[in-house]
Design an enzyme around this catalytic site. Structure first.
Site, PDB file in Angstrom:
ATOM      1  N   ARG A 137      49.765  60.413 169.361  1.00  0.00           N
ATOM      2  CA  ARG A 137      50.593  60.943 168.269  1.00  0.00           C
ATOM      3  C   ARG A 137      51.455  59.807 167.717  1.00  0.00           C
ATOM      4  NH1 ARG A 137      54.029  65.806 170.197  1.00  0.00           N
ATOM      5  NH2 ARG A 137      52.054  66.929 170.186  1.00  0.00           N
TER       6      ARG A 137
ATOM      7  N   ARG B 297      62.104  63.691 169.173  1.00  0.00           N
ATOM      8  CA  ARG B 297      60.759  63.473 168.604  1.00  0.00           C
ATOM      9  C   ARG B 297      60.848  63.091 167.124  1.00  0.00           C
ATOM     10  NH1 ARG B 297      56.956  66.503 171.643  1.00  0.00           N
ATOM     11  NH2 ARG B 297      57.582  66.450 173.816  1.00  0.00           N
TER      12      ARG B 297
ATOM     13  N   LYS C 123      61.972  67.924 175.926  1.00  0.00           N
ATOM     14  CA  LYS C 123      61.788  67.464 174.551  1.00  0.00           C
ATOM     15  C   LYS C 123      62.955  67.899 173.667  1.00  0.00           C
ATOM     16  CE  LYS C 123      57.832  69.637 173.996  1.00  0.00           C
ATOM     17  NZ  LYS C 123      56.681  70.443 173.522  1.00  0.00           N
TER      18      LYS C 123
ATOM     19  N   CYS D 236      47.668  75.928 165.258  1.00  0.00           N
ATOM     20  CA  CYS D 236      47.806  74.762 166.130  1.00  0.00           C
ATOM     21  C   CYS D 236      46.423  74.248 166.506  1.00  0.00           C
ATOM     22  CB  CYS D 236      48.589  75.135 167.378  1.00  0.00           C
ATOM     23  SG  CYS D 236      47.608  76.134 168.524  1.00  0.00           S
TER      24      CYS D 236
ATOM     25  N   CYS E 174      43.403  70.795 173.550  1.00  0.00           N
ATOM     26  CA  CYS E 174      44.681  71.120 174.175  1.00  0.00           C
ATOM     27  C   CYS E 174      44.490  71.719 175.570  1.00  0.00           C
ATOM     28  CB  CYS E 174      45.469  72.100 173.302  1.00  0.00           C
ATOM     29  SG  CYS E 174      47.033  72.522 174.083  1.00  0.00           S
TER      30      CYS E 174
ATOM     31  N   CYS F  48      53.315  76.018 168.894  1.00  0.00           N
ATOM     32  CA  CYS F  48      53.246  74.754 168.149  1.00  0.00           C
ATOM     33  C   CYS F  48      53.123  74.931 166.635  1.00  0.00           C
ATOM     34  CB  CYS F  48      52.097  73.906 168.681  1.00  0.00           C
ATOM     35  SG  CYS F  48      52.335  73.427 170.398  1.00  0.00           S
TER      36      CYS F  48
HETATM   37 FE1  SRM Z   1      53.361  71.415 170.628  1.00  0.00          FE
HETATM   38  C1  SRM Z   1      52.740  71.044 173.924  1.00  0.00           C
HETATM   39  C2  SRM Z   1      50.371  70.171 169.858  1.00  0.00           C
HETATM   40  C3  SRM Z   1      54.376  71.091 167.426  1.00  0.00           C
HETATM   41  C4  SRM Z   1      55.965  73.538 171.261  1.00  0.00           C
HETATM   42  N1  SRM Z   1      51.846  70.672 171.718  1.00  0.00           N
HETATM   43  C5  SRM Z   1      51.799  70.554 173.073  1.00  0.00           C
HETATM   44  C6  SRM Z   1      50.568  69.767 173.515  1.00  0.00           C
HETATM   45  C7  SRM Z   1      50.948  68.328 173.599  1.00  0.00           C
HETATM   46  C8  SRM Z   1      49.869  70.273 174.787  1.00  0.00           C
HETATM   47  C9  SRM Z   1      50.273  69.663 176.104  1.00  0.00           C
HETATM   48  O1  SRM Z   1      51.475  69.577 176.422  1.00  0.00           O
HETATM   49  O2  SRM Z   1      49.362  69.322 176.846  1.00  0.00           O
HETATM   50  C10 SRM Z   1      49.647  70.047 172.286  1.00  0.00           C
HETATM   51  C11 SRM Z   1      48.558  69.023 172.018  1.00  0.00           C
HETATM   52  C12 SRM Z   1      47.352  69.690 171.420  1.00  0.00           C
HETATM   53  C13 SRM Z   1      46.318  68.756 170.957  1.00  0.00           C
HETATM   54  O3  SRM Z   1      45.204  68.758 171.527  1.00  0.00           O
HETATM   55  O4  SRM Z   1      46.547  68.019 170.000  1.00  0.00           O
HETATM   56  C14 SRM Z   1      50.665  70.285 171.203  1.00  0.00           C
HETATM   57  N2  SRM Z   1      52.561  70.650 168.986  1.00  0.00           N
HETATM   58  C15 SRM Z   1      51.269  70.281 168.840  1.00  0.00           C
HETATM   59  C16 SRM Z   1      50.937  70.016 167.383  1.00  0.00           C
HETATM   60  C17 SRM Z   1      49.921  68.903 167.192  1.00  0.00           C
HETATM   61  C18 SRM Z   1      50.463  71.323 166.757  1.00  0.00           C
HETATM   62  C19 SRM Z   1      49.757  71.218 165.440  1.00  0.00           C
HETATM   63  O5  SRM Z   1      48.740  71.879 165.329  1.00  0.00           O
HETATM   64  O6  SRM Z   1      50.217  70.519 164.540  1.00  0.00           O
HETATM   65  C20 SRM Z   1      52.343  69.708 166.849  1.00  0.00           C
HETATM   66  C21 SRM Z   1      52.724  68.265 166.969  1.00  0.00           C
HETATM   67  C22 SRM Z   1      54.093  68.034 166.437  1.00  0.00           C
HETATM   68  C23 SRM Z   1      54.505  66.603 166.360  1.00  0.00           C
HETATM   69  O7  SRM Z   1      53.993  65.896 165.492  1.00  0.00           O
HETATM   70  O8  SRM Z   1      55.383  66.188 167.110  1.00  0.00           O
HETATM   71  C24 SRM Z   1      53.185  70.531 167.802  1.00  0.00           C
HETATM   72  N3  SRM Z   1      54.940  72.115 169.556  1.00  0.00           N
HETATM   73  C25 SRM Z   1      55.118  71.957 168.212  1.00  0.00           C
HETATM   74  C26 SRM Z   1      56.128  72.850 167.735  1.00  0.00           C
HETATM   75  C27 SRM Z   1      56.571  73.024 166.287  1.00  0.00           C
HETATM   76  C28 SRM Z   1      57.748  72.171 165.953  1.00  0.00           C
HETATM   77  O9  SRM Z   1      58.116  71.273 166.713  1.00  0.00           O
HETATM   78  O10 SRM Z   1      58.330  72.404 164.896  1.00  0.00           O
HETATM   79  C29 SRM Z   1      56.572  73.568 168.839  1.00  0.00           C
HETATM   80  C30 SRM Z   1      57.605  74.717 168.820  1.00  0.00           C
HETATM   81  C31 SRM Z   1      58.996  74.242 168.659  1.00  0.00           C
HETATM   82  C32 SRM Z   1      59.597  73.922 169.989  1.00  0.00           C
HETATM   83  O11 SRM Z   1      59.407  72.812 170.474  1.00  0.00           O
HETATM   84  O12 SRM Z   1      60.238  74.802 170.570  1.00  0.00           O
HETATM   85  C33 SRM Z   1      55.825  73.085 169.976  1.00  0.00           C
HETATM   86  N4  SRM Z   1      54.241  72.127 172.321  1.00  0.00           N
HETATM   87  C34 SRM Z   1      55.255  73.035 172.353  1.00  0.00           C
HETATM   88  C35 SRM Z   1      55.502  73.400 173.724  1.00  0.00           C
HETATM   89  C36 SRM Z   1      56.553  74.427 174.219  1.00  0.00           C
HETATM   90  C37 SRM Z   1      57.903  73.811 174.387  1.00  0.00           C
HETATM   91  C38 SRM Z   1      58.881  74.749 175.038  1.00  0.00           C
HETATM   92  O13 SRM Z   1      60.071  74.609 174.797  1.00  0.00           O
HETATM   93  O14 SRM Z   1      58.480  75.616 175.816  1.00  0.00           O
HETATM   94  C39 SRM Z   1      54.566  72.684 174.501  1.00  0.00           C
HETATM   95  C40 SRM Z   1      54.403  72.729 176.034  1.00  0.00           C
HETATM   96  C41 SRM Z   1      55.496  72.029 176.754  1.00  0.00           C
HETATM   97  O15 SRM Z   1      56.322  71.305 176.204  1.00  0.00           O
HETATM   98  O16 SRM Z   1      55.541  72.242 177.975  1.00  0.00           O
HETATM   99  C42 SRM Z   1      53.785  71.908 173.577  1.00  0.00           C
HETATM  100 FE1  SF4 Z   2      48.394  75.526 170.572  1.00  0.00          FE
HETATM  101 FE2  SF4 Z   2      50.439  74.128 171.373  1.00  0.00          FE
HETATM  102 FE3  SF4 Z   2      49.551  76.101 172.897  1.00  0.00          FE
HETATM  103 FE4  SF4 Z   2      48.136  73.903 172.662  1.00  0.00          FE
HETATM  104  S1  SF4 Z   2      50.194  74.039 173.555  1.00  0.00           S
HETATM  105  S2  SF4 Z   2      47.364  75.997 172.465  1.00  0.00           S
HETATM  106  S3  SF4 Z   2      48.515  73.264 170.569  1.00  0.00           S
HETATM  107  S4  SF4 Z   2      50.454  76.325 170.921  1.00  0.00           S
END
Ligand code: SRM
Ligand code: SF4
Length: 572
Positions: free
Chosen positions: A73, A142, A210, A431, A437, A480
């Site tokens: 990323r 981030r 994060k 997402c 993922c 996400c």
């Molecule tokens: Fe996310 C984890 C993809 C925005 C909440 N997110 C992940 C991971 C890295 C999976 C992992 O941990 O193994 C995903 C990778 C998938 C892949 O194969 O690419 C992933 N998140 C994404 C993206 C690519 C979704 C998309 O389709 O665009 C976004 C990348 C953003 C960026 O450029 O930085 C993405 N993730 C978000 C958002 C939206 C936002 O930030 O506005 C959220 C919800 C907001 C938040 O953070 O509360 C989000 N992602 C999570 C979480 C849950 C966090 C939590 O507080 O519980 C995880 C899992 C974790 O952190 O344990 C996660």
């Molecule tokens: Fe979708 Fe984020 Fe869950 Fe992966 S961690 S399945 S990208 S919502």
């Protein structure tokens, strides 16, 4: 290190500012994976270890190790990307990854399918054009988001500049990144004592979890400000930026079946001047650093720190640490959280074309040659690209002649916005989920487009074909694509099944609520069809779907994240 601290805390503390054994892991020829602890540390460098979920069981049957590859990323503060940076990203994607580029919901780039032996070259390649991957993931601040467009170009530039300044201010200062990925380019750093590295804001163990920051300029809430740990809502009076309302404590992630986890919308803390942004942000970050829960990662986000201790306590910490007496919040109003598609002209005469990119995937598919078309556009673009927070792309800052050139290229490559596309599709986000993922429970990016095909037909049949409705899908409850603030939110529960959330506000200012659990496509259609019909017959002028469902009592109004699962007095 306390016995109850989470394992990631141990790994961070022992990592010598994020070095761990990453160099050895990369050099190990025996496996396509990193050492376990390094898979946590690599995130801080913008790198996730993944394996192809489509191949997982077959590889297991054949007793092969999983088909490991990496997602990288790259941070793009405010989503601003020069044509040269775009061409460079395209080159790295083609030469070192799976040949597609993914635009994310936070205005960043993702590359998928990078095998370990390509990892270092890919990261170095990205850095070639002054773009980096440090802190794109991990327990740090981030990618800082900022609005894509605003008609007053000076205000937009000022807000973008504040976002860029804050992004730099909250970046980790460790030299580890340069040592590991860019050796030769920062030779002077190689001989430095790693323990001499200092992180003035984060310290040795960084943040408990994060941390996410965004700016926004009303009336468009394109960066979904209430989903952010920290938000700055620009206040524009008489055409001038006067400062920002500060929001804190937003977040989407939760876990199915664990009601102590929940999505939460940020609270407006107060008003600060533009000159105080860095001090206020640093105070918010250090308060979370010092008080966030480091024992339970499911309870470690800022939203829980605030709910546990109270928003007044939090404000007190921020005021004391920053020395900034936060003023009364100023008035603001949002109208939606999507993007404005097509051509828009700013007050300085610059043209901006927002291109719909379904679910952010930039690839050549059939006659729609997005990857090639954007390559051709980047080669002649005399402005910049702006990645939007809704996974789309603005081609920005061109004059009249530039507009004609871009239009011709959009037509040549078959990528201009489809004028027939339904507002539902244009307001959809999914997402990534399968196959990359590791946390996905259900399909998302690969499935939502076909579900929208069916739903848009149903909406048209109900006479609602022109009504904008937001729909967002995620493959698991982590959120996400910010599904809990979409009017129709679908959250993966298991293969082919989803939880359906309804009643969120069109402008991202109210959470939806669980309406049906664990349902497949047929059930989704059966649940929505009568609601579409009811909406069609009883809708008030200009009323949005989410508001209608709340007004009609189909779903209750969620007034706070902690009431997301269980209604409380006042929740209607
Ligand atoms: Fe996310 C984890 C993809 C925005 C909440 N997110 C992940 C991971 C890295 C999976 C992992 O941990 O193994 C995903 C990778 C998938 C892949 O194969 O690419 C992933 N998140 C994404 C993206 C690519 C979704 C998309 O389709 O665009 C976004 C990348 C953003 C960026 O450029 O930085 C993405 N993730 C978000 C958002 C939206 C936002 O930030 O506005 C959220 C919800 C907001 C938040 O953070 O509360 C989000 N992602 C999570 C979480 C849950 C966090 C939590 O507080 O519980 C995880 C899992 C974790 O952190 O344990 C996660
Ligand atoms: Fe979708 Fe984020 Fe869950 Fe992966 S961690 S399945 S990208 S919502």
């Amino acid at each position: 290190m306390g016995a109850n601290l989470s394992d990631v805390e141990r790994i961070k503390a022992a990592s010598r500012h994020l070095r761990g054994s990453l160099v050895d892991s990369l050099a190990n020829p025996v496996t396509g994976a990193l050492a376990d602890d390094d898979t946590q540390l690599s995130k801080f460098h913008g790198i996730y270890q993944q394996d192809d979920r489509d191949l997982r069981s077959e590889r297991k049957r054949q007793r092969l190790e999983p088909a490991y590859s990496f997602m990288i990323r790259a941070r793009v503060p405010g989503g601003i990307c020069t044509p040269a940076q775009w061409l460079n990203m395209d080159r790295v994607a083609t030469e070192r990854a799976n040949g597609t580029i993914r635009l994310t919901t936070r205005q960043a780039f993702q590359l998928h399918g990078v095998i370990k032996t390509n990892l270092k070259a890919a990261v170095a390649g990205i850095n070639r054009e002054m773009m980096d991957t440090l802190a794109a993931c991990g327990d740090v601040n981030r990618n800082v988001m900022a609005p894509t467009l605003y008609d007053l170009s000076d205000v937009h530039r000022a807000v973008q500049a504040d976002a860029a300044r804050l992004s730099a201010h909250l970046s980790p200062t460790t030299h580890a990144y340069h040592e590991i990925w860019l050796d030769g380019e920062k030779v002077a750093l190689e001989n430095e004592d790693p323990d001499a590295d200092v992180e003035p804001i984060y310290g040795k163990t960084y943040l408990p979890r994060k941390f996410k920051t965004a700016f926004v300029i009303p009336p468009q809430n394109d960066t979904d400000i209430f989903a952010q740990d920290l938000g700055f809502i620009a206040i524009v009076e008489d055409g001038q930026l006067t400062g920002y309302n500060v929001t804190v404590g937003g977040g989407m992630g939760m876990t199915h079946g664990e009601p102590e986890t929940y999505p939460r919308l940020g609270d407006v803390l107060g008003f600060c001047s533009a000159g105080d942004v860095l001090a206020v942000a640093e105070a918010v970050v250090t308060t979370q650093r010092d008080f966030g829960d480091r024992t339970n990662r499911k309870h470690a986000r800022l939203k829980y720190t605030i709910d546990d201790r109270g928003v007044d306590w939090f404000r007190g910490q921020v005021v004391e640490r920053s020395g900034v007496p936060l003023g009364e919040p100023r008035k603001f109003a949002f109208v939606g959280n999507g993007d404005a598609y097509g051509w828009v002209r700013d007050d300085a005469g610059g043209w901006h074309y927002t291109l719909f990119v379904q679910n952010g995937r930039v690839a050549d598919v059939g006659s729609r040659r997005l990857l090639s078309g954007l390559r051709a556009i980047a080669a002649v673009l005399d402005g910049e690209f702006r990645l939007t927070p809704n996974q789309n792309l603005a081609i920005s800052g061109v004059d009249d002649a530039g507009r004609r050139t871009i239009e011709a290229l959009l037509a040549e490559y078959g990528i201009a916005n489809d004028t027939q596309a339904s507002p539902l599709r244009l307001n959809s986000m999914a997402c990534v989920a399968f196959p990359t993922c590791g946390l996905a429970m259900a399909e998302s990016e690969r499935y939502l487009p076909s579900l929208v095909d069916t739903l848009e037909q149903r909406l048209a049949d109900a006479g609602l074909g022109d009504v904008p409705i937001t729909i967002r899908m995620t493959g698991c409850p982590n959120g996400c694509a910010r599904p809990y603030i979409a009017e129709i939110g679908l959250v993966g529960k298991g293969p082919g099944t989803y939880n359906l959330y309804l009643g969120a506000a069109f402008d991202g200012s109210r959470l939806g609520v669980l309406y049906r659990e664990n349902i497949n496509e047929a059930d989704i259609l059966e649940a929505l069809q009568p609601l579409f019909e009811r909406f069609s017959s009883a809708r008030r002028d200009g009323e949005h779907f989410g508001d209608f469902l709340v007004r009609e009592g189909v779903v209750r109004e969620v007034t706070a994240g902690r009431h997301f699962h269980t209604p409380e007095a006042g929740d209607g």
